[in-house]
Design a protein around this motif. Structure first.
Motif, mmCIF file in Angstrom:
data_model
loop_
_atom_site.group_PDB
_atom_site.id
_atom_site.type_symbol
_atom_site.label_atom_id
_atom_site.label_comp_id
_atom_site.label_asym_id
_atom_site.label_seq_id
_atom_site.Cartn_x
_atom_site.Cartn_y
_atom_site.Cartn_z
ATOM 1 N N ARG A 26 0.827 -1.210 0.000
ATOM 2 C CA ARG A 26 0.000 0.000 0.000
ATOM 3 C C ARG A 26 0.865 1.265 0.000
ATOM 4 O O ARG A 26 0.583 2.222 -0.711
ATOM 5 N N LYS A 27 1.916 1.251 0.812
ATOM 6 C CA LYS A 27 2.814 2.407 0.847
ATOM 7 C C LYS A 27 3.518 2.595 -0.493
ATOM 8 O O LYS A 27 3.682 3.724 -0.958
ATOM 9 N N TYR A 29 2.416 1.708 -3.403
ATOM 10 C CA TYR A 29 1.415 2.212 -4.350
ATOM 11 C C TYR A 29 1.179 3.703 -4.139
ATOM 12 O O TYR A 29 1.101 4.475 -5.105
ATOM 13 N N ALA A 30 1.108 4.124 -2.859
ATOM 14 C CA ALA A 30 0.902 5.547 -2.566
ATOM 15 C C ALA A 30 2.099 6.365 -3.042
ATOM 16 O O ALA A 30 1.934 7.468 -3.585
ATOM 17 N N ARG A 31 3.321 5.845 -2.868
ATOM 18 C CA ARG A 31 4.513 6.551 -3.346
ATOM 19 C C ARG A 31 4.500 6.669 -4.876
ATOM 20 O O ARG A 31 4.862 7.698 -5.434
ATOM 21 N N GLU A 32 4.083 5.608 -5.536
ATOM 22 C CA GLU A 32 4.022 5.612 -7.004
ATOM 23 C C GLU A 32 3.022 6.657 -7.503
ATOM 24 O O GLU A 32 3.315 7.411 -8.434
ATOM 25 N N ILE A 33 1.882 6.737 -6.868
ATOM 26 C CA ILE A 33 0.868 7.726 -7.251
ATOM 27 C C ILE A 33 1.394 9.139 -7.004
ATOM 28 O O ILE A 33 1.232 10.034 -7.842
ATOM 29 N N ALA A 34 2.054 9.352 -5.866
ATOM 30 C CA ALA A 34 2.600 10.672 -5.556
ATOM 31 C C ALA A 34 3.669 11.066 -6.569
ATOM 32 O O ALA A 34 3.712 12.215 -7.021
ATOM 33 N N ARG A 36 3.905 10.009 -9.671
ATOM 34 C CA ARG A 36 3.228 10.265 -10.947
ATOM 35 C C ARG A 36 2.587 11.653 -10.948
ATOM 36 O O ARG A 36 2.688 12.400 -11.914
ATOM 37 N N GLN A 37 1.939 12.010 -9.849
ATOM 38 C CA GLN A 37 1.302 13.325 -9.756
ATOM 39 C C GLN A 37 2.335 14.441 -9.790
ATOM 40 O O GLN A 37 2.118 15.474 -10.431
ATOM 41 N N HIS A 39 5.259 14.298 -11.255
ATOM 42 C CA HIS A 39 5.752 14.361 -12.637
ATOM 43 C C HIS A 39 4.758 15.092 -13.539
ATOM 44 O O HIS A 39 5.146 15.929 -14.351
ATOM 45 N N GLU A 40 3.484 14.797 -13.374
ATOM 46 C CA GLU A 40 2.456 15.466 -14.175
ATOM 47 C C GLU A 40 2.421 16.963 -13.856
ATOM 48 O O GLU A 40 2.265 17.785 -14.756
#
Length: 83
Positions: A26-27, A29-34, A36-37, A39-40
């Motif tokens: 879960r952590k 996944y949360a790091r990956e989303i952060a 990605r955001q 970078h965007e």
């Protein structure tokens, strides 16, 4: 009584690895989303900079063109008056 407690400890010990793995996933996944955001957001910021620079260049081109046009229009009547 003691065997029930021992079984409970073994069950907790067995499940703790599974729970830690689930928590780590879960952590991650949360790091990956952060990431990605972030970078965007950076990409969007760069695009906005480019658009702003293009708009500035277009505005300066338009200003130069208008200045030349107005200068020519002012020169034509003064030449006609002299003749």
């Amino acid at each position: 009584m003691q065997s029930g407690f021992l079984i409970l400890l073994v069950a907790i010990y067995t499940c703790s690895d599974w729970l830690m793995d689930l928590r780590n996933r879960r952590k991650a996944y949360a790091r990956e989303i952060a990431a990605r955001q972030a970078h965007e957001h950076i990409s969007e910021h760069e695009r906005l900079k480019q658009v702003n620079n293009i708009a500035k260049r277009q505005a300066s081109k338009l200003t130069r063109k208008l200045t030349r046009t107005l200068s020519r229009k002012q020169l034509v009547p003064s030449l006609g008056e002299e003749l």
